[in-house]
Design a protein around this motif. Structure first.
Motif, PDB file in Angstrom:
ATOM      1  N   ARG A  46       1.131  -1.294  -0.021  1.00 16.05           N
ATOM      2  CA  ARG A  46       0.121  -0.022  -0.139  1.00 16.05           C
ATOM      3  C   ARG A  46       0.665   1.399   0.217  1.00 16.05           C
ATOM      4  NH1 ARG A  46      -2.388  -3.834   2.844  1.00 16.05           N
ATOM      5  NH2 ARG A  46      -4.491  -4.518   2.442  1.00 16.05           N
ATOM      6  N   SER A  47       2.118   1.259   0.340  1.00 18.48           N
ATOM      7  CA  SER A  47       2.797   2.195   0.411  1.00 18.48           C
ATOM      8  C   SER A  47       4.111   1.921  -0.588  1.00 18.48           C
ATOM      9  CB  SER A  47       3.703   2.274   1.957  1.00 18.48           C
ATOM     10  OG  SER A  47       4.919   3.120   1.877  1.00 18.48           O
ATOM     11  N   ALA A  48       4.352   3.103  -1.441  1.00 18.63           N
ATOM     12  CA  ALA A  48       5.451   2.761  -2.357  1.00 18.63           C
ATOM     13  C   ALA A  48       6.619   2.313  -1.953  1.00 18.63           C
ATOM     14  CB  ALA A  48       5.595   4.201  -3.283  1.00 18.63           C
ATOM     15  N   PHE A  49       7.329   2.948  -0.658  1.00 19.65           N
ATOM     16  CA  PHE A  49       8.535   2.527  -0.240  1.00 19.65           C
ATOM     17  C   PHE A  49       8.487   0.888   0.542  1.00 19.65           C
ATOM     18  CE2 PHE A  49       9.797   6.656  -1.140  1.00 19.65           C
ATOM     19  CZ  PHE A  49      11.198   6.429  -0.969  1.00 19.65           C
ATOM     20  N   ASN A  50       7.488   0.306   0.775  1.00 20.69           N
ATOM     21  CA  ASN A  50       7.151  -1.150   1.216  1.00 20.69           C
ATOM     22  C   ASN A  50       7.156  -1.960   0.076  1.00 20.69           C
ATOM     23  OD1 ASN A  50       7.592  -0.572   3.723  1.00 20.69           O
ATOM     24  ND2 ASN A  50       5.390  -0.386   4.125  1.00 20.69           N
ATOM     25  N   HIS A  51       7.217  -1.382  -1.249  1.00 12.13           N
ATOM     26  CA  HIS A  51       6.970  -2.374  -2.479  1.00 12.13           C
ATOM     27  C   HIS A  51       8.225  -3.396  -2.226  1.00 12.13           C
ATOM     28  CE1 HIS A  51       3.714  -0.242  -3.691  1.00 12.13           C
ATOM     29  NE2 HIS A  51       3.451  -0.971  -4.920  1.00 12.13           N
ATOM     30  N   SER A  52       8.261  -4.718  -2.817  1.00  6.90           N
ATOM     31  CA  SER A  52       9.407  -5.519  -2.966  1.00  6.90           C
ATOM     32  C   SER A  52       9.301  -6.290  -3.945  1.00  6.90           C
ATOM     33  CB  SER A  52       9.528  -6.142  -1.535  1.00  6.90           C
ATOM     34  OG  SER A  52      10.826  -6.758  -1.424  1.00  6.90           O
ATOM     35  N   MET A  53      10.249  -7.223  -3.842  1.00  2.09           N
ATOM     36  CA  MET A  53      10.202  -8.482  -4.846  1.00  2.09           C
ATOM     37  C   MET A  53      10.470  -9.760  -4.370  1.00  2.09           C
ATOM     38  SD  MET A  53      12.705  -6.668  -7.992  1.00  2.09           S
ATOM     39  CE  MET A  53      12.261  -5.221  -8.892  1.00  2.09           C
ATOM     40  N   ASN A  54       9.832 -10.909  -4.756  1.00  2.00           N
ATOM     41  CA  ASN A  54      10.021 -12.163  -4.433  1.00  2.00           C
ATOM     42  C   ASN A  54      11.078 -12.715  -5.269  1.00  2.00           C
ATOM     43  OD1 ASN A  54       8.332 -11.912  -2.224  1.00  2.00           O
ATOM     44  ND2 ASN A  54       6.560 -13.094  -3.421  1.00  2.00           N
ATOM     45  N   TYR A  55      12.163 -13.259  -4.777  1.00  2.00           N
ATOM     46  CA  TYR A  55      13.446 -13.587  -5.381  1.00  2.00           C
ATOM     47  C   TYR A  55      14.097 -14.679  -4.792  1.00  2.00           C
ATOM     48  CZ  TYR A  55      15.395 -10.726  -1.887  1.00  2.00           C
ATOM     49  OH  TYR A  55      15.719 -10.281  -0.622  1.00  2.00           O
TER      50      TYR A  55
END
Length: 253
Positions: free
Chosen positions: A129-138
């Motif tokens: 919900r927050s731009a800075f908490n976006h991530s990737m699964n890798y």
């Protein structure tokens, strides 16, 4: 956003909801009957940023390497820094590559250059919900050390057969093997997997508590490498071998 590199270079701070690092006190009170957790093999391979995603066990390392057909090799020479993608495979506790004797990278690696080898599999984009908490699964790994050349022609042949087997199991018994001239013009190098670190993330986004009420879609956009149907050469007159038929069946699955 979190970094997928062991040292976390260039990443923003981890989200506030990320799991905290294990404190010294909790380490002291850890159940002594629980299995030991592998530690980083060296200071430069220790994961510092979002350390809870670090993995140092060999099983995870082998799985990441075995799932890859390409790696990226970073090194520096008198012309500057370079990062070169190249084919790779694993035999036992070493990563192998090959190349022409005339390759700039091959020549440099044979001189004992310190290198960093990286492999990454991207499994999904994590939308918070927050731009800075976006991530990737890798799933990623970084290997440090020096490459060593394999000198004996019979060992080179065996390693190249292992590479062919990785591409298509059984192919090494069907395709024409390299002749003496081809083998002599090819360098096979290996690097030990002793100094390596993995970093793995999976699962949903980790939103800050104050953001949970936001009317924003949150979740994961999965990514995967998909096997396509085999395409025979226009001049091919040979029936499909077992490994091609198996490739077809895996595509159907």
């Amino acid at each position: 956003m979190t970094s997928i590199l062991p040292d976390g270079s260039g990443s923003a701070a981890p989200p506030a909801s990320a799991a905290p690092a294990v404190s010294a006190a909790s380490a002291v009170t850890r159940d002594p009957s629980a299995p030991s957790i592998p530690s980083a093999p060296s200071a430069r391979s220790r994961v510092r940023r979002v350390a809870e995603n670090a993995r140092y066990e060999r099983e995870t390392l082998y799985a990441i390497v075995d799932a890859a057909f390409l790696c990226h090799i970073a090194f520096a020479d008198e012309q500057g820094s370079h990062c070169i993608p190249t084919a790779c495979w694993r035999e036992g506790e070493a990563l192998y590559i090959h190349g022409s004797n005339g390759s700039r990278m091959v020549k440099h690696l044979q001189q004992g250059a310190q290198v960093c080898v990286a492999i990454t599999h991207l499994d999904g984009l994590v939308l918070a919900r927050s731009a800075f908490n976006h991530s990737m699964n890798y799933r990623s790994c970084v290997i440090y050390g020096q490459f060593v050349a394999i000198d004996r022609p019979d060992e080179k042949r065996a390693s190249l057969d292992a590479f062919m087997h990785k591409i298509a199991p059984g192919r090494e018994h069907e395709a024409r093997p390299g002749n003496a001239k081809e083998i002599a013009a090819t360098t096979v190098l290996r690097i030990s997997l002793d100094e390596a670190a993995c970093k793995v993330r999976s699962g949903p986004p980790q939103d800050d508590v104050q953001d949970l009420c936001l009317a924003v879609w949150a979740g994961v956009l999965p990514l995967q490498t998909v096997q396509g149907a085999a395409i025979a050469a226009l001049d091919n007159a040979v029936p499909e071998p077992t490994y091609v038929r198996q490739w077809h069946s895996q595509c159907a699955d």
